[in-house]
Write a protein that holds these residues in place. Structure first.
Motif: not given
Length: 305
Positions: A77-78, A81, A84-85, A95, A282
């Motif tokens: 998940r990180d 993220a 996505d960032r 996403g 996220t």
């Protein structure tokens, strides 16, 4: 411990757990099973532990594997993220936002929230996962299987280690088939349901507690059907099997289907809340949570309690 663990190995590991075995995971991932088995052997060698116990043609998660389940989900998940960032620098693109939801909150406010979110972020997918008790929602969020959880309970939610956003309070209503003895928009007292057959969920829910209280104190009321799936209740009402006591989240859908909806006085309320981990969200999940916060403010339920 040996070499470097990569994201692909963790993805494979979680797929085996979620699909219940190597062959189903390989099919879901569109990879050859020998490649999947080799990847797991390499991961186990790198970690220095066995993740699965091989039992015939099947596998069972080992104690070490169970301990690594949540950290593996967190790592993936990180990584999502981070991707996505980077995308968020030019706007939220792509996403998936994973939301665990109980049946009644899964109708409303989830329908409205997804509708508004999709209009703002059409490239992001919202994935709703079914949960039937507040405890199931908490476990899905706490384990990292879902980033957000929408639950309904008899009392305001208070969950250790998770952020809780009160969203709204839903009164319970009576839903009856068209052309019946219940007038749409009326206000009923529990004793007004005398002579009616009731459709109920199984024991343990607030809905069933209300129904049991009505049958215990009102002459001529009986439970005619008990269902596990709340989605079965409205079709049973519409076919004339009986009337149901449901949270107000069902009102709009019930009326669109031709059912009559009446208020009950006095009544209990379903306390709806959105839960989330304090960190590791996220950008998509944060945007969905912020939209929920705005919705709650309009409903007057989002103030800290």
């Amino acid at each position: 411990m040996g070499g470097i663990v990569d994201a692909r190995q963790l993805e494979y590991f979680l797929a085996i757990v979620e699909h219940g075995g190597f062959s189903k995971a390989a099919a879901a991932l569109h990879v050859a099973q020998p490649s999947l088995s080799q990847a797991m052997a390499n991961l186990e060698a790198d970690l220095g532990v066995s993740l699965f116990h091989r039992m015939g043609r099947g596998v069972v998660l080992s104690e070490a594997g169970a301990e690594l389940l949540e950290p593996s989900r967190r790592v993936l998940r990180d990584l999502a993220a981070v991707r996505d960032r980077a995308a968020a620098l030019s706007g939220l693109h792509g996403g998936t936002v994973e939301v665990a939801a109980m049946p009644s909150p899964g109708i409303e406010p989830l329908t409205t929230l997804i509708h508004r979110f999709a209009a703002l972020h059409p490239s992001v997918t919202v994935s709703s996962r079914a949960a039937f008790t507040p405890e199931e929602v908490v476990e899905l969020v706490r384990s990292g299987a879902c980033e957000l959880g929408l639950l309904g309970a008899a009392k305001p939610a208070a969950v250790s280690g998770l952020d809780v956003l009160p969203v709204e309070e839903q009164p319970f209503v009576v839903v009856a088939g068209p052309g019946g003895a219940v007038e749409d928009g009326a206000t009923l007292r529990p004793e007004d349901l005398g002579g009616h057959k009731l459709i109920a969920s199984r024991r343990g829910s607030l809905m069933r507690t209300i129904v049991d209280d009505i049958t215990a104190h009102t002459e001529g009321t009986d439970i005619v059907a008990v269902v596990d799936h709340r989605t079965s209740i409205l079709p049973l009402v519409l076919t004339g099997v009986g009337v149901a006591v449901l949270p107000a989240s069902w009102t709009r859908l019930a009326r669109r289907c031709g059912a009559a909806v009446a208020s009950i006085e006095p009544t209990a309320h379903l306390h709806v809340a959105m839960i989330s981990l304090p960190a590791h969200l996220t950008p998509g999940a944060r945007a969905f949570l912020e939209l929920t916060r705005s919705y709650a403010r309009r409903k007057g339920a989002g103030a800290p309690q």
